[in-house]
Design a protein around this motif. Structure first.
Motif, PDB file in Angstrom:
ATOM      1  N   HIS A  43       0.829  -1.199   0.000  1.00  0.00           N
ATOM      2  CA  HIS A  43       0.000   0.000   0.000  1.00  0.00           C
ATOM      3  C   HIS A  43       0.872   1.260   0.000  1.00  0.00           C
ATOM      4  O   HIS A  43       0.596   2.226  -0.705  1.00  0.00           O
ATOM      5  N   ALA A  46       2.162   1.957  -3.414  1.00  0.00           N
ATOM      6  CA  ALA A  46       1.112   2.507  -4.276  1.00  0.00           C
ATOM      7  C   ALA A  46       0.874   3.984  -3.945  1.00  0.00           C
ATOM      8  O   ALA A  46       0.766   4.826  -4.837  1.00  0.00           O
ATOM      9  N   LYS A  47       0.806   4.307  -2.652  1.00  0.00           N
ATOM     10  CA  LYS A  47       0.588   5.706  -2.244  1.00  0.00           C
ATOM     11  C   LYS A  47       1.750   6.586  -2.705  1.00  0.00           C
ATOM     12  O   LYS A  47       1.545   7.700  -3.190  1.00  0.00           O
ATOM     13  N   ILE A  50       1.673   7.564  -6.366  1.00  0.00           N
ATOM     14  CA  ILE A  50       0.684   8.578  -6.753  1.00  0.00           C
ATOM     15  C   ILE A  50       1.258   9.996  -6.660  1.00  0.00           C
ATOM     16  O   ILE A  50       0.935  10.858  -7.463  1.00  0.00           O
ATOM     17  N   LEU A  84      -6.598  15.315  -7.939  1.00  0.00           N
ATOM     18  CA  LEU A  84      -7.416  14.201  -7.442  1.00  0.00           C
ATOM     19  C   LEU A  84      -8.880  14.594  -7.289  1.00  0.00           C
ATOM     20  O   LEU A  84      -9.780  13.786  -7.502  1.00  0.00           O
ATOM     21  N   LYS A  85      -9.115  15.856  -6.890  1.00  0.00           N
ATOM     22  CA  LYS A  85     -10.494  16.281  -6.624  1.00  0.00           C
ATOM     23  C   LYS A  85     -11.229  16.759  -7.864  1.00  0.00           C
ATOM     24  O   LYS A  85     -12.453  16.800  -7.874  1.00  0.00           O
ATOM     25  N   PRO A  87     -11.168  15.988 -11.641  1.00  0.00           N
ATOM     26  CA  PRO A  87     -10.756  15.325 -12.885  1.00  0.00           C
ATOM     27  C   PRO A  87     -11.020  16.185 -14.118  1.00  0.00           C
ATOM     28  O   PRO A  87     -10.303  16.065 -15.118  1.00  0.00           O
ATOM     29  N   LEU A 115      -2.031   8.730 -12.592  1.00  0.00           N
ATOM     30  CA  LEU A 115      -2.002   8.425 -11.157  1.00  0.00           C
ATOM     31  C   LEU A 115      -0.683   7.794 -10.721  1.00  0.00           C
ATOM     32  O   LEU A 115      -0.540   7.376  -9.579  1.00  0.00           O
ATOM     33  N   ARG A 150      -4.971  13.936 -17.369  1.00  0.00           N
ATOM     34  CA  ARG A 150      -5.807  12.731 -17.473  1.00  0.00           C
ATOM     35  C   ARG A 150      -5.869  12.329 -18.938  1.00  0.00           C
ATOM     36  O   ARG A 150      -5.432  13.063 -19.813  1.00  0.00           O
ATOM     37  N   ARG A 173      -3.924   3.732 -12.278  1.00  0.00           N
ATOM     38  CA  ARG A 173      -4.173   3.734 -10.840  1.00  0.00           C
ATOM     39  C   ARG A 173      -3.357   2.617 -10.191  1.00  0.00           C
ATOM     40  O   ARG A 173      -3.521   1.459 -10.564  1.00  0.00           O
ATOM     41  N   PRO A 174      -2.479   2.947  -9.253  1.00  0.00           N
ATOM     42  CA  PRO A 174      -1.609   1.906  -8.712  1.00  0.00           C
ATOM     43  C   PRO A 174      -2.391   0.866  -7.921  1.00  0.00           C
ATOM     44  O   PRO A 174      -3.162   1.202  -7.030  1.00  0.00           O
ATOM     45  N   GLY A 175      -2.188  -0.386  -8.270  1.00  0.00           N
ATOM     46  CA  GLY A 175      -2.744  -1.479  -7.479  1.00  0.00           C
ATOM     47  C   GLY A 175      -1.681  -1.964  -6.513  1.00  0.00           C
ATOM     48  O   GLY A 175      -0.526  -1.548  -6.583  1.00  0.00           O
ATOM     49  N   LEU A 176      -2.060  -2.848  -5.606  1.00  0.00           N
ATOM     50  CA  LEU A 176      -1.086  -3.334  -4.632  1.00  0.00           C
ATOM     51  C   LEU A 176       0.029  -4.127  -5.307  1.00  0.00           C
ATOM     52  O   LEU A 176       1.150  -4.155  -4.835  1.00  0.00           O
ATOM     53  N   SER A 178       0.956  -3.683  -8.574  1.00  0.00           N
ATOM     54  CA  SER A 178       1.562  -2.988  -9.715  1.00  0.00           C
ATOM     55  C   SER A 178       1.531  -1.475  -9.516  1.00  0.00           C
ATOM     56  O   SER A 178       0.713  -0.787 -10.108  1.00  0.00           O
TER      57      SER A 178
ATOM     58  N   PRO B 332     -11.519   9.291  -5.095  1.00  0.00           N
ATOM     59  CA  PRO B 332     -11.481  10.478  -4.239  1.00  0.00           C
ATOM     60  C   PRO B 332     -12.206  11.689  -4.817  1.00  0.00           C
ATOM     61  O   PRO B 332     -12.488  12.630  -4.079  1.00  0.00           O
ATOM     62  N   GLU B 333     -12.504  11.684  -6.127  1.00  0.00           N
ATOM     63  CA  GLU B 333     -13.232  12.842  -6.655  1.00  0.00           C
ATOM     64  C   GLU B 333     -14.704  12.808  -6.220  1.00  0.00           C
ATOM     65  O   GLU B 333     -15.419  13.788  -6.360  1.00  0.00           O
ATOM     66  N   PHE B 336     -13.605  11.689  -0.772  1.00  0.00           N
ATOM     67  CA  PHE B 336     -12.188  12.009  -0.804  1.00  0.00           C
ATOM     68  C   PHE B 336     -11.329  11.166   0.128  1.00  0.00           C
ATOM     69  O   PHE B 336     -10.246  10.753  -0.225  1.00  0.00           O
ATOM     70  N   ASN B 367      -6.372   3.080  -3.966  1.00  0.00           N
ATOM     71  CA  ASN B 367      -5.107   3.610  -3.455  1.00  0.00           C
ATOM     72  C   ASN B 367      -4.946   5.106  -3.657  1.00  0.00           C
ATOM     73  O   ASN B 367      -4.068   5.710  -3.053  1.00  0.00           O
ATOM     74  N   ASP B 398      -7.011  -7.813  -0.717  1.00  0.00           N
ATOM     75  CA  ASP B 398      -6.437  -7.343  -1.978  1.00  0.00           C
ATOM     76  C   ASP B 398      -7.164  -8.004  -3.151  1.00  0.00           C
ATOM     77  O   ASP B 398      -6.929  -9.180  -3.430  1.00  0.00           O
ATOM     78  N   ASN B 403      -8.401  -4.439  -8.477  1.00  0.00           N
ATOM     79  CA  ASN B 403      -7.367  -3.523  -8.000  1.00  0.00           C
ATOM     80  C   ASN B 403      -7.852  -2.517  -6.968  1.00  0.00           C
ATOM     81  O   ASN B 403      -7.676  -1.310  -7.115  1.00  0.00           O
ATOM     82  N   GLN B 405      -8.946  -2.392  -2.395  1.00  0.00           N
ATOM     83  CA  GLN B 405      -8.926  -3.167  -1.172  1.00  0.00           C
ATOM     84  C   GLN B 405     -10.308  -3.162  -0.526  1.00  0.00           C
ATOM     85  O   GLN B 405     -10.917  -2.105  -0.325  1.00  0.00           O
TER      86      GLN B 405
END
Lengths: 246, 456
Positions: A43, A46-47, A50, A84-85, A87, A115, A150, A173-176, A178, B332-333, B336, B367, B398, B403, B405
Motif C-alpha cells: 500500500h 502505491a501511495k 501517486i 485528485l479532486k 478530474p 495516477l 488525465r 491507478r496503482p494497485g497493490l 503494480s 477520491p473525486e 475524498f 489507493n 487485496d 485492484n 482493497q
C-alpha cells in the motif's frame, strides 16, 4: 499455541493457482504480522507512486537525444490535491505564453503522469524506443510532456498539433501488485469532448506485465489499423494474445 | 419553489428542494465537483435548518428529477404507499428524525411505513442525523431474506466470498473460494466479478461454483456478476442462482449501465421461474454507490447521497436477496478520504434499511483515496454494530482483479468475534459439520486432512 501460522501443506498449495493472498494463516482472528507488514508495504508503494512527479528533465533529455520535437505542457490542475479532486481540470490544457507554435504532425505522443508518474518515467521510452524506428518512414510525430494530465487531455493536445492520431502514455491507478503500471490510450482524429468508446487501450505495461517491446508491438498495430481503417475505439478490436503471437 | 433561512445575521436563499438537499449534505468531494455543495459551513447548517422544518408532504409535490423525464421518479411516485403515509403525513423531516430515534419506535414500526417514505424523504432525514443516529436507527431494523439460507437475522452477519481473478482462471478462482470457505465465509453468496463479460466464461464459472456447492452440500448461493442481459442469455444453459446488476438513481444513469426497469423486470421474472432457492426464492442481487449518477453525467443537479437513495427505490421494487453499496470504490473525486467514505457507508446502510432493503456493504477504498486499512476497520466495526447484513470477503483484502482493497476473510472472523455474531444459521451448521469452526465459532486449525483440501 493458538497460532495457525505453520500452514498445512495442502493449504499452501492453493498459492500455486493464484496471486491472490490465499492460505495466509491467522493469529486468533488477525493476520500473521508478516502478512500485515507485507500488505502495508504494498500500500505504501502505491501511495508513494501517486505523488511522484513527471520527470520532465529526464524525458526532455531523451527527446533531445533522439531529435524528437517536444514541448512541455500543464493541465489546469495546479497540484496533486486539485488533480485528485477535479478530474475535469486534468482534462484541460493550461495555455500560457511559453507555448511554441506547433507544426502539424501525423501522430502526437502524450506522456503524462496520470495516477503514477513513476510508471511513465520508467516505461514510456521503453515503448517509444522500440516503436519510433519502425514508424519513422511513414509518419511525422512529436512528443508532448504533460504534467497533471488525465487521458482526455490528449484530445486537447492533438487539436493543438492538428494531429490525426494521439497516443496517451499515462500512469494507471496503482494497485497493490503494480504501483508503476502504464497504460496507452489511442484515438484516431481526436477531438475535445470524445469519450472512452472512441479510444483503444493497452493496459498493464510494467515489469511484471507487458514489456516495452510488447507495448510497442500493440501500439504499432493500433497506429497501422487506425490509419488504414480511419477508426479507433470499440469498433477496432485489439486481440492482445493474437498480435503478440504473430 | 425557493426556500430561505436566516441564521445569525445572514439570510440564506435556496432555489429549490434539490438545492436544499444538496447544500444540507455533509461535505463530500463529489458534490463539490458537481458544483452543488454548500459554499460555507454555515450555509450547510442553514440548509439543514430548512430541511428540519420541511413537511414530508413537500416531497410528494416537488420531484427532484421531473416525473415526465425519468422512470425512476415515476416508479417512486406511482408505488408510493399513500395509506401508510396517512400515519406520518403531518411530520416534518425533523419530526421523522425524532420518531425514528424514539424508544417506542421499533424496527417493525419503521418497516411498516417504509413504502410511505420516498427515497428523497429518507435522504433528507439522513442529512439531519449524526453517525451515531444512523447506527442507532439502522440497528433496530431487521430485514431478513432467504434463498438457500437465511441472511439478515439479528445476531448474525454474513459474507460474500469474492474470489476474483484477473483472467477468470478457473483454478485461481477455485483456490480463493476454498480459502474463503476455510475461514467461514461465503454464506451471503459466492460471487465472482468476471474479468470479461463473455457468456461462455460466465457459464463455465457458474458450473464450477455449482459443482463445489453440490459436492460439499454447502447451503449457499452463487452468482457471477455479469451484466443482467448476459445472465438472461445464458439462463437456460447454466445453473443461475442469483442474478446481479449495478443500478443507480436516474433513468439516464441506468441507461448508461445498459439497463432500464423493464429489463430488470424481465430478469427478475425469469430468475424467479428457475425456482432454485430452497428456504426462499429472493433471487436478485444489486450493487450501488454514491457518485455513480454524477459519473454518468446523469445526476440532474441532485446531490450524490439523494441519488443513491433513489437507487434503493429501484432495488426494492424487485424484492432482492442482497443489496450493497460499493462505497469507497468510486475514488477520491466523489468520496475524498476515510472520513467521507465512513459517513457515506453509514448513510447508505441507514437509508437502505429504512427503505426495507437487505443491505450489506463493500467496505473498501482505492489507493488514490486518502484512506487506509484502519479506516476500513473503523467502518466495518461501525456497520457491524449498525446490523449490516453482510460484508465482502476478499483474500487478504487485496482484490487482484478489480485492484482495490475490500474487507478480508480475517475481517469476518474479527467482526463475528468482537460482536458475538454468527454466520447464517444453515451455513453455521455446515461449518460445524465440516469442522471448519468449533462450538465457540473459532476457526479451527486447517490440517492436511481437511475435506475441502482433498481432491483439489
Amino acid at each position: 499455541m493458538s497460532k495457525d501460522i505453520s500452514i498445512a501443506n495442502k493449504w499452501q498449495q492453493l498459492k500455486n493457482h493464484t496471486k491472490a493472498r490465499v492460505a495466509l494463516g491467522n493469529v486468533g482472528t488477525g493476520l500473521p504480522l508478516s502478512e500485515v507488514l507485507a500488505l502495508k508495504h504494498a500500500h505504501a508503494m502505491a501511495k508513494d507512486a501517486i505523488v511522484t512527479k513527471l520527470d520532465v528533465e529526464g524525458l526532455s533529455q531523451k527527446c533531445k537525444a533522439q531529435a524528437i520535437p517536444y514541448q512541455i505542457f500543464n493541465s489546469r490542475a495546479s497540484d496533486r490535491l486539485e488533480y485528485l479532486k477535479r478530474p475535469d481540470l486534468g482534462r484541460q490544457l493550461l495555455f500560457n505564453t511559453n507555448l511554441k507554435k506547433t507544426e502539424k504532425v501525423d501522430i502526437v505522443f502524450v506522456i503524462t503522469d496520470g495516477l503514477s508518474a513513476k510508471a511513465v518515467n520508467t516505461n514510456a521510452f521503453k515503448v517509444l524506443s522500440h516503436l519510433l524506428p519502425k514508424i519513422n518512414e511513414s509518419y511525422t510525430y512529436a512528443i508532448a510532456l504533460v504534467q497533471q494530465g488525465r487521458v482526455a487531455i490528449g484530445d486537447a493536445v492533438a487539436e493543438l498539433y492538428r494531429a490525426d492520431f494521439v497516443a496517451v502514455c499515462i500512469g494507471e491507478r496503482p494497485g497493490l501488485s503494480s504501483p508503476e503500471s502504464m497504460g496507452i490510450y489511442t484515438t484516431y482524429h481526436p477531438k475535445i469532448g470524445f469519450t472512452d468508446e472512441r479510444r483503444n487501450c493497452i493496459s498493464n505495461i510494467h515489469s511484471n506485465g507487458l514489456s516495452g517491446k510488447q507495448g510497442a508491438q500493440l501500439l504499432q498495430y493500433l497506429i497501422e489499423k487506425s490509419f488504414a481503417l480511419k477508426i479507433s475505439g470499440v469498433s477496432l478490436k485489439l486481440e492482445v494474445g493474437e498480435i503478440l503471437k504473430s | 419553489m425557493a426556500y430561505q433561512f436566516t441564521l445569525g445575521k445572514q439570510n440564506y436563499l435556496f432555489d429549490d428542494l434539490k438545492s436544499v438537499l444538496a447544500k444540507a449534505s455533509p461535505l463530500r468531494s463529489g458534490d463539490a465537483l458537481a458544483g452543488l455543495a454548500a459554499a460555507s459551513n454555515t450555509e450547510r447548517i442553514a440548509a439543514q435548518y430548512v430541511l428540519s422544518e420541511l413537511p414530508l408532504k413537500v416531497f410528494l409535490n416537488e420531484a427532484v428529477v421531473p416525473y415526465e423525464l425519468d422512470e425512476v421518479t415515476r416508479l417512486i411516485i406511482d408505488t408510493h404507499d399513500f395509506k401508510a403515509f396517512d400515519n406520518i403525513s403531518h411530520f416534518t423531516v425533523g419530526d421523522l428524525r425524532d420518531w425514528l430515534l424514539e424508544y417506542t419506535t421499533s424496527g417493525q414500526n419503521i418497516l411498516e411505513v417504509s413504502k410511505a417514505l420516498t427515497p428523497e424523504m429518507v435522504a433528507a432525514v439522513c442529512k439531519l442525523m449524526r453517525n451515531q443516529d444512523l447506527i442507532a436507527v439502522a440497528s433496530k431494523i431487521q430485514v431478513i431474506t432467504r434463498f438457500r439460507n437465511t441472511v439478515g437475522l439479528k445476531g448474525h452477519v454474513s459474507v460474500r466470498l469474492q474470489p476474483n481473478h484477473p483472467t477468470d482462471d478457473m483454478k485461481g478462482i477455485l483456490a480463493s473460494t476454498i480459502d474463503g470457505l476455510l475461514y467461514g465465509c461465503g454464506d451471503a453468496v459466492i460471487g465472482i466479478n468476471p474479468a470479461t463479460d463473455s457468456p461462455n466464461v460466465t457459464v463455465n464459472l457458474l458450473k464450477m461454483l455449482d459443482d463445489v456447492r453440490l459436492k460439499y452440500e454447502i447451503p449457499t448461493q452463487s452468482c457471477v456478476l455479469c451484466h443482467v442481459t448476459t445472465a438472461l442469455q445464458i439462463m437456460d444453459k447454466a445453473p443461475v442462482d442469483l442474478v446481479f446488476q449495478s443500478i443507480t438513481g436516474s433513468q439516464k444513469a441506468n441507461s448508461s449501465f445498459g439497463i432500464d426497469l423493464q429489463v430488470l423486470k424481465e430478469a427478475h421474472d425469469a430468475t424467479l421461474a428457475l425456482a432454485r432457492g430452497t428456504v426462499g426464492n429472493q433471487c436478485m442481487y444489486f450493487e450501488t454507490g454514491q457518485g455513480s449518477a454524477l459519473s454518468a453525467n446523469a445526476h440532474h443537479g441532485v446531490d450524490q447521497q439523494t441519488m443513491e437513495a433513489r437507487a434503493y427505490a429501484v432495488a426494492r421494487h424487485f424484492d432482492p436477496f442482497l443489496v450493497n453499496s460499493v462505497v469507497g470504490f468510486i475514488g477520491p473525486e466523489y468520496l475524498f478520504d476515510g472520513k467521507q467514505i465512513t459517513r457515506a457507508g453509514l448513510e447508505d446502510h441507514f437509508c437502505a434499511k429504512v427503505m426495507g432493503l437487505p443491505m450489506g456493504m463493500d467496505v473498501c477504498y482505492t489507493n488514490h483515496a486518502d484512506a487506509d486499512q484502519d479506516d476500513m476497520d473503523n467502518l466495518l466495526t461501525l456497520l457491524g454494530v449498525a446490523g449490516c447484513n453482510f460484508f465482502m470477503g476478499v483474500p487478504g483484502t487485496d482484490d487482484i482483479m478489480l485492484n482495490y482493497q475490500s474487507t478480508s476473510f480475517h475481517d469476518a472472523l474479527y467482526l463475528r468475534k468482537v460482536l458475538g455474531k454468527k454466520p447464517a444459521p444453515e451455513f453455521e451448521a455446515w461449518l460445524l459439520k465440516m469442522g471448519i469452526v468449533d462450538e465457540l465459532g473459532n476457526k479451527r486449525i486447517v490440517g492436511d486432512t481437511n475435506k475441502l483440501l482433498l481432491n483439489l
